[in-house]
Design an enzyme around this catalytic site. Structure first.
Site, mmCIF file in Angstrom:
data_model
loop_
_atom_site.group_PDB
_atom_site.id
_atom_site.type_symbol
_atom_site.label_atom_id
_atom_site.label_comp_id
_atom_site.label_asym_id
_atom_site.label_seq_id
_atom_site.Cartn_x
_atom_site.Cartn_y
_atom_site.Cartn_z
ATOM 1 N N TYR A 117 0.829 -1.205 0.000
ATOM 2 C CA TYR A 117 0.000 0.000 0.000
ATOM 3 C C TYR A 117 0.867 1.260 0.000
ATOM 4 C CZ TYR A 117 -4.314 -2.603 0.657
ATOM 5 O OH TYR A 117 -5.388 -3.430 0.465
ATOM 6 N N GLU B 213 -7.770 -7.314 5.632
ATOM 7 C CA GLU B 213 -6.915 -8.367 5.082
ATOM 8 C C GLU B 213 -6.124 -9.058 6.182
ATOM 9 O OE1 GLU B 213 -4.919 -6.042 2.088
ATOM 10 O OE2 GLU B 213 -6.869 -5.625 1.162
#
Length: 394
Positions: A98, A140
């Site tokens: 990310y 996640e």
């Protein structure tokens, strides 16, 4: 929740950012893949990159998330986030990635929008990004914990123990763990990711629904060969090279389009290879002796193109309250199907039905629209997309 300072800035700039998202995502992917070519080689779907589907899905998810923050500041768009998180976990996405996305996405925003991106605008959109990214990272992490896997470590070697040609362009594979462990339980409707090494050395990943009920000795996936280059490079490889005794890398099961508990009526509507998650749902219902009212709709090109056709009928026949409705574009001599595309308006669908849709987007849009027009609640209509979600979390 966005800060008080960010809300008016995001609201004022969303039209400009939204109108430019196509250019932004083009620049983003070009920059990121130039700096990190291994991401395109071994993580991102090269077919979806070539078609532009991944770019459109990313643009839509960013715009959709920002819009949701403005329209409903006290709630999160959890349906959209859950769908993305399951896809990411099945691919093995990590929290560090990310940061990579952030770096190249914001470089692209500045490159496209130029002086429009003042420090205040940059801070506001940085909030949007990290609110979405941190929500996904948390979801996640929970998924990885539930599967007992380290972050990103969801794949394991599995042996192909059966291979069956279902149609001219569809093959099913039964899989078991290479070390002999029993396959894990999963929820009917979930999928796995399969990674293969292609001739150019790329290790591409594709997702396939588990097409048989939980509780069997093996998992089963059904793979339709996708025409086009490179859109079908993994399915083509599996058709050409995967044989009994071979080993492939397979993820743990993921996916949030799963059969609900309870005894309420169900509608399972599919087209083409979209029937695969429905087979697992029907197999589970039949194995558990369900008496639920289950309406099954399937559309296909012809009987010869309908993978698992006889299995579908057998499963529906095993349900005391099951009914099967088939449509084929070219029905030929089939007497159990209607010609043309599926039309759920011809069926007696209970208004309190829970509907599950899987197939090409035009098919799902049509069925969803007909169901909503017939009085079915929007919240009761669920769908699965094979590939990037271009419905933008609708």
């Amino acid at each position: 929740m966005l800060s008080e300072q960010a809300v008016p800035i995001v609201r004022a700039t969303l039209p400009v950012v939204g109108a430019s998202l196509g250019d932004i995502t083009d620049r983003f992917y070009a920059g990121m893949f130039a700096a990190r070519p291994e991401l395109l080689r071994d993580l991102f779907n090269r077919g979806n990159q070539a078609s532009g589907d991944q770019r459109r899905a990313l643009a839509g998810s960013i715009a959709g998330f920002a819009g949701a923050l403005l329209d409903s500041p006290d709630t999160r768009p959890d349906v959209m986030l859950s769908r993305i998180a399951h896809k990411h976990a099945s691919l093995g996405v990590t929290s560090e990635q990310y940061k990579v996305v952030h770096e190249h996405l914001f470089a692209a925003i500045v490159e496209v929008l130029g002086e429009t991106v003042t420090p205040e605008v940059a801070r506001a959109w940085d909030e949007v990004y990290w609110l979405m990214a941190n929500a996904l990272i948390a979801l996640e992490a929970r998924l990885y914990e539930e599967t007992g896997a380290a972050e990103g470590g969801v794949r394991r070697p599995m042996e192909i123990v059966e291979r069956h040609r279902e149609t001219a362009d569809t093959v099913s594979f039964a899989l078991r763990h290479s070390d002999g462990r029993p396959t894990e339980p999963f929820r009917p409707g979930q999928y796995v990711s399969v990674r293969v090494e292609l001739p150019d050395g790329a290790r591409q990943i594709r997702q396939y629904s588990l097409s048989a009920a939980p509780g069997l000795p093996h998992w089963r996936i059904t793979v339709k060969r996708v025409k086009g280059d490179p859109a079908g490079e993994v399915s083509t490889w599996l058709h050409a090279h995967a044989r009994v005794g071979d080993t492939v890398e397979v993820s743990a099961p993921f996916g949030d389009l799963v059969l609900p508990e309870g005894d309420g009526p169900l509608l399972l509507a599919s087209a083409g290879i979209g029937s695969t998650p429905m087979l697992a749902m029907l197999g589970h219902l039949a194995a558990t002796g369900s008496h639920r009212d289950v309406t099954v709709v399937h559309a296909d090109r012809s009987p010869a193109d309908h993978a698992h056709r006889e299995e579908l009928r057998t499963l529906v026949d095993a349900l005391p309250q099951g009914s099967l409705h088939l449509w084929y574009e070219e029905p030929g001599d089939a007497t159990d199907a209607r010609p043309g595309g599926a039309d759920v308006t011809t069926l007696d669908v209970p208004p309190d039905v829970t509907a599950y849709l899987c197939g090409p987007l035009p098919f799902m849009r049509q069925v969803r629209g007909d169901l909503l027009s017939g009085g079915v609640a929007a919240a009761a209509v669920h769908y699965e997309v094979f590939g990037p979600d271009l419905w933008l979390g609708a």
